[in-house]
Design a protein around this motif. Structure first.
Motif, PDB file in Angstrom:
ATOM      1  N   ALA A  36       0.816  -1.213   0.000  1.00 41.90           N
ATOM      2  CA  ALA A  36       0.000   0.000   0.000  1.00 41.90           C
ATOM      3  C   ALA A  36       0.853   1.267   0.000  1.00 41.90           C
ATOM      4  O   ALA A  36       0.345   2.360  -0.215  1.00 41.90           O
ATOM      5  N   LYS A  37       2.174   1.105   0.251  1.00 42.92           N
ATOM      6  CA  LYS A  37       3.084   2.248   0.280  1.00 42.92           C
ATOM      7  C   LYS A  37       4.307   1.964  -0.598  1.00 42.92           C
ATOM      8  O   LYS A  37       5.432   1.898  -0.105  1.00 42.92           O
ATOM      9  N   GLU A  43       7.757   4.336  -0.679  1.00 46.87           N
ATOM     10  CA  GLU A  43       8.605   4.616   0.475  1.00 46.87           C
ATOM     11  C   GLU A  43       9.992   3.993   0.311  1.00 46.87           C
ATOM     12  O   GLU A  43      10.182   3.010  -0.403  1.00 46.87           O
ATOM     13  N   THR A  44      10.970   4.573   1.002  1.00 44.05           N
ATOM     14  CA  THR A  44      12.367   4.139   0.894  1.00 44.05           C
ATOM     15  C   THR A  44      12.546   2.708   1.386  1.00 44.05           C
ATOM     16  O   THR A  44      12.028   2.331   2.434  1.00 44.05           O
ATOM     17  N   GLN A  45      13.305   1.940   0.608  1.00 43.72           N
ATOM     18  CA  GLN A  45      13.612   0.563   0.980  1.00 43.72           C
ATOM     19  C   GLN A  45      15.119   0.354   0.960  1.00 43.72           C
ATOM     20  O   GLN A  45      15.836   1.012   0.205  1.00 43.72           O
ATOM     21  N   ILE A  46      15.592  -0.556   1.796  1.00 43.30           N
ATOM     22  CA  ILE A  46      17.016  -0.879   1.841  1.00 43.30           C
ATOM     23  C   ILE A  46      17.196  -2.378   1.668  1.00 43.30           C
ATOM     24  O   ILE A  46      16.241  -3.151   1.787  1.00 43.30           O
ATOM     25  N   LYS A  47      18.438  -2.796   1.374  1.00 41.71           N
ATOM     26  CA  LYS A  47      18.715  -4.217   1.245  1.00 41.71           C
ATOM     27  C   LYS A  47      18.430  -4.929   2.566  1.00 41.71           C
ATOM     28  O   LYS A  47      18.693  -4.393   3.644  1.00 41.71           O
ATOM     29  N   LEU A  48      17.934  -6.150   2.462  1.00 45.91           N
ATOM     30  CA  LEU A  48      17.677  -6.943   3.660  1.00 45.91           C
ATOM     31  C   LEU A  48      18.969  -7.148   4.445  1.00 45.91           C
ATOM     32  O   LEU A  48      18.969  -7.130   5.672  1.00 45.91           O
ATOM     33  N   ARG A  49      20.091  -7.340   3.739  1.00 47.84           N
ATOM     34  CA  ARG A  49      21.384  -7.523   4.419  1.00 47.84           C
ATOM     35  C   ARG A  49      21.709  -6.310   5.293  1.00 47.84           C
ATOM     36  O   ARG A  49      22.154  -6.453   6.436  1.00 47.84           O
ATOM     37  N   THR A  50      21.493  -5.114   4.757  1.00 45.43           N
ATOM     38  CA  THR A  50      21.761  -3.895   5.513  1.00 45.43           C
ATOM     39  C   THR A  50      20.864  -3.807   6.737  1.00 45.43           C
ATOM     40  O   THR A  50      21.314  -3.460   7.838  1.00 45.43           O
ATOM     41  N   PHE A  51      19.602  -4.155   6.555  1.00 48.08           N
ATOM     42  CA  PHE A  51      18.648  -4.107   7.662  1.00 48.08           C
ATOM     43  C   PHE A  51      19.061  -5.077   8.781  1.00 48.08           C
ATOM     44  O   PHE A  51      19.108  -4.703   9.960  1.00 48.08           O
TER      45      PHE A  51
END
Length: 210
Positions: free
Chosen positions: A130-131, A134-142
């Motif tokens: 639904a969004k 919005e900003t997303q980052i790599k799963l590894r970084t998270f």
């Protein structure tokens, strides 16, 4: 009749090394592949798969044929999956805080955490869809950020250990995570146990690409 050229030892070793290098890139490995790779295969498929492959080479022992998913698949998942970090954190915190982890009914259900995580994942996916902007980052970084946050906060880890020690039925209970300002439920992974320096080293090693 001409003589068959003999392959030089150095060239033979280089060829074998190249073959093994190619095997380590496979996402699915057979027992024979694991044996061919050698000791390094344990890092790719884990101890159980590695030992099963080795045992299968012992004369007189019948081991089942099998295939194992390589940790390379895990690394691909970490690098190619992108997540909305703020959405994940907010949703997880909200749902954890909503539940009374000391509730006897929850602790009786051996599959509660499994169902909880799956439902939580569905909720996060629905909100993320639904969004889309919005900003997303790599799963590894998270994941690295989460691990680093635990590893650099010995006080928070100690508080969580005390809280988890009071839990029933193997489920986590509430403990204050330093810097969060809110109560969170967490279970400590093995690589986060021990000294602060050791936790940081093991956490980084867990996520570092070979």
């Amino acid at each position: 009749m001409g003589k068959t050229p003999v392959e030089k030892p150095a060239a033979k070793a280089a060829k074998a090394g190249a073959e093994i290098s190619e095997l380590t890139k496979k996402l699915v490995l057979t027992g024979a592949d694991i044996v061919r790779i050698g000791d390094d295969a344990e890092l790719l498929v884990g101890g159980k798969n590695y030992n099963t492959a080795i045992i299968s080479q012992v004369e007189g022992i019948r081991a089942p044929e099998f295939r194992a998913i390589s940790s390379q698949a895990f690394h691909i998942l970490l690098d190619e999956t992108r997540v909305n970090a703020s959405l994940v954190r907010a949703t997880v915190d909200k749902e954890y805080n909503r539940i009374d982890w000391n509730d006897p009914e929850i602790n009786k259900d051996s599959e509660f955490l499994q169902k909880f995580v799956r439902n939580l994942a569905k909720e996060i996916r629905a909100q993320a869809s639904a969004k889309p902007g919005e900003t997303q980052i790599k799963l590894r970084t998270f994941v690295n950020n989460v691990v680093e946050g635990f590893a650099t906060s010995p006080e928070g880890i100690d508080q969580l250990r005390k809280a988890l020690g009071a839990g029933a039925g193997g489920h986590p209970v509430r403990g204050t995570a330093q810097g969060s300002g809110r109560m969170r439920a967490r279970r400590l992974p093995l690589h986060l146990q021990g000294s602060g320096r050791g936790r940081r080293a093991r956490g980084r090693a867990l996520l570092r690409r070979r």
